[in-house]
Design a protein around this motif. Structure first.
Motif, PDB file in Angstrom:
ATOM      1  N   UNK A   1       8.711  -0.454  80.103  1.00 55.75           N
ATOM      2  CA  UNK A   1       9.837  -1.475  80.113  1.00 55.75           C
ATOM      3  C   UNK A   1       9.223  -2.724  80.111  1.00 55.75           C
ATOM      4  N   UNK A   2       9.712  -3.680  79.243  1.00 57.61           N
ATOM      5  CA  UNK A   2       9.178  -4.861  78.896  1.00 57.61           C
ATOM      6  C   UNK A   2      10.051  -5.943  79.724  1.00 57.61           C
ATOM      7  N   UNK A   3      11.245  -5.689  79.694  1.00 56.38           N
ATOM      8  CA  UNK A   3      12.248  -6.394  80.385  1.00 56.38           C
ATOM      9  C   UNK A   3      13.434  -5.828  80.870  1.00 56.38           C
ATOM     10  N   UNK A   4      13.679  -6.210  82.204  1.00 62.24           N
ATOM     11  CA  UNK A   4      14.817  -5.283  83.063  1.00 62.24           C
ATOM     12  C   UNK A   4      15.813  -6.516  83.239  1.00 62.24           C
ATOM     13  N   UNK A   5      16.898  -6.459  82.833  1.00 64.14           N
ATOM     14  CA  UNK A   5      18.135  -7.464  82.759  1.00 64.14           C
ATOM     15  C   UNK A   5      19.084  -6.708  83.804  1.00 64.14           C
ATOM     16  N   UNK A  33      24.814  -2.973  99.191  1.00 64.57           N
ATOM     17  CA  UNK A  33      24.189  -1.956  98.346  1.00 64.57           C
ATOM     18  C   UNK A  33      24.179  -2.125  96.777  1.00 64.57           C
ATOM     19  N   UNK A  34      25.607  -2.556  96.418  1.00 62.75           N
ATOM     20  CA  UNK A  34      25.328  -2.870  95.096  1.00 62.75           C
ATOM     21  C   UNK A  34      24.624  -3.934  94.522  1.00 62.75           C
ATOM     22  N   UNK A  35      24.534  -5.300  95.074  1.00 57.78           N
ATOM     23  CA  UNK A  35      24.079  -6.240  94.673  1.00 57.78           C
ATOM     24  C   UNK A  35      22.949  -6.854  95.291  1.00 57.78           C
ATOM     25  N   UNK A  36      22.349  -6.250  96.272  1.00 55.52           N
ATOM     26  CA  UNK A  36      20.879  -6.432  96.954  1.00 55.52           C
ATOM     27  C   UNK A  36      20.061  -5.241  96.959  1.00 55.52           C
ATOM     28  N   UNK A  37      20.865  -4.442  97.503  1.00 53.69           N
ATOM     29  CA  UNK A  37      19.774  -2.892  97.657  1.00 53.69           C
ATOM     30  C   UNK A  37      19.629  -2.443  96.087  1.00 53.69           C
ATOM     31  N   UNK A  38      20.443  -2.537  95.374  1.00 54.76           N
ATOM     32  CA  UNK A  38      20.534  -1.773  93.994  1.00 54.76           C
ATOM     33  C   UNK A  38      19.402  -2.487  93.173  1.00 54.76           C
ATOM     34  N   UNK A  39      19.478  -3.952  93.086  1.00 60.89           N
ATOM     35  CA  UNK A  39      18.411  -4.732  92.248  1.00 60.89           C
ATOM     36  C   UNK A  39      16.948  -4.457  92.938  1.00 60.89           C
ATOM     37  N   UNK A  40      16.811  -4.383  94.225  1.00 65.56           N
ATOM     38  CA  UNK A  40      15.578  -3.801  94.769  1.00 65.56           C
ATOM     39  C   UNK A  40      15.125  -2.553  94.376  1.00 65.56           C
ATOM     40  N   UNK A  41      15.923  -1.659  94.248  1.00 66.23           N
ATOM     41  CA  UNK A  41      15.629  -0.223  94.037  1.00 66.23           C
ATOM     42  C   UNK A  41      15.108  -0.318  92.375  1.00 66.23           C
ATOM     43  N   UNK A  42      16.052  -0.922  91.502  1.00 68.57           N
ATOM     44  CA  UNK A  42      15.603  -1.083  89.966  1.00 68.57           C
ATOM     45  C   UNK A  42      14.225  -1.496  90.004  1.00 68.57           C
ATOM     46  N   UNK A  43      14.018  -2.982  90.563  1.00 63.67           N
ATOM     47  CA  UNK A  43      12.710  -3.417  90.482  1.00 63.67           C
ATOM     48  C   UNK A  43      11.770  -2.572  90.852  1.00 63.67           C
ATOM     49  N   UNK A  44      11.628  -1.799  92.063  1.00 59.49           N
ATOM     50  CA  UNK A  44      10.712  -0.960  92.349  1.00 59.49           C
ATOM     51  C   UNK A  44      10.321   0.361  91.267  1.00 59.49           C
ATOM     52  N   UNK A  45      11.229   0.565  90.262  1.00 57.65           N
ATOM     53  CA  UNK A  45      10.870   1.388  89.231  1.00 57.65           C
ATOM     54  C   UNK A  45      10.080   0.780  88.217  1.00 57.65           C
ATOM     55  N   UNK A  48       5.383  -1.852  89.190  1.00 55.15           N
ATOM     56  CA  UNK A  48       3.955  -1.084  89.204  1.00 55.15           C
ATOM     57  C   UNK A  48       3.480  -1.314  87.662  1.00 55.15           C
ATOM     58  N   UNK A  49       4.210  -0.671  86.854  1.00 53.12           N
ATOM     59  CA  UNK A  49       3.919  -0.808  85.392  1.00 53.12           C
ATOM     60  C   UNK A  49       3.716  -2.141  84.838  1.00 53.12           C
ATOM     61  N   UNK A  50       4.565  -2.838  85.189  1.00 45.77           N
ATOM     62  CA  UNK A  50       4.511  -4.466  84.576  1.00 45.77           C
ATOM     63  C   UNK A  50       3.416  -5.061  85.279  1.00 45.77           C
ATOM     64  N   UNK A  51       3.037  -4.939  86.323  1.00 40.35           N
ATOM     65  CA  UNK A  51       1.799  -5.505  87.001  1.00 40.35           C
ATOM     66  C   UNK A  51       0.535  -4.757  86.410  1.00 40.35           C
ATOM     67  N   UNK A  52       0.384  -3.607  86.342  1.00 41.16           N
ATOM     68  CA  UNK A  52      -0.535  -2.939  85.659  1.00 41.16           C
ATOM     69  C   UNK A  52      -0.544  -3.462  84.174  1.00 41.16           C
TER      70      UNK A  52
END
Length: 93
Positions: A1-5, A33-45, A48-52
């Motif tokens: 994934x290059x871009x997460x929107x 859960x929808x607006x703070x936790x949800x984005x956190x969980x999406x970003x975690x996915x 790692x790959x973006x940083x690598x």
């Protein structure tokens, strides 16, 4: 994934438009859960790959009203502040 929107939104269809002391905690939790936790969980996915790879973008979008606290808007105001904090932390990291 290059871009997460992400444009996570929460609506109670007006049921949460009450004074803070009258707000049902389940509505507060649902917004968080929808607006703070949800984005956190999406970003975690994807982080790692973006940083690598050394590249990638994560974009959060919302409405102008989410930039500050609104009367009778506690769930959205607090959870959008959490979302902004997440974006700031990720940018700093």
């Amino acid at each position: 994934i290059e871009v997460l929107v992400l444009n996570p939104g929460y609506t109670s269809h007006g049921a949460s438009a009450v004074l803070a002391e009258d707000l049902d905690v389940e509505m507060f939790d649902a917004a968080h859960h929808t607006q703070s936790r949800g984005p956190f969980l999406c970003c975690q996915q994807v982080l790692r790959e973006m940083r690598e790879r050394g590249s990638g973008s994560i974009l959060f979008t919302s409405v102008p009203a989410s930039l500050g606290g609104q009367a009778k808007g506690l769930p959205n105001s607090v959870s959008k502040a959490g979302q902004r904090g997440l974006a700031q932390v990720l940018a700093a990291e």
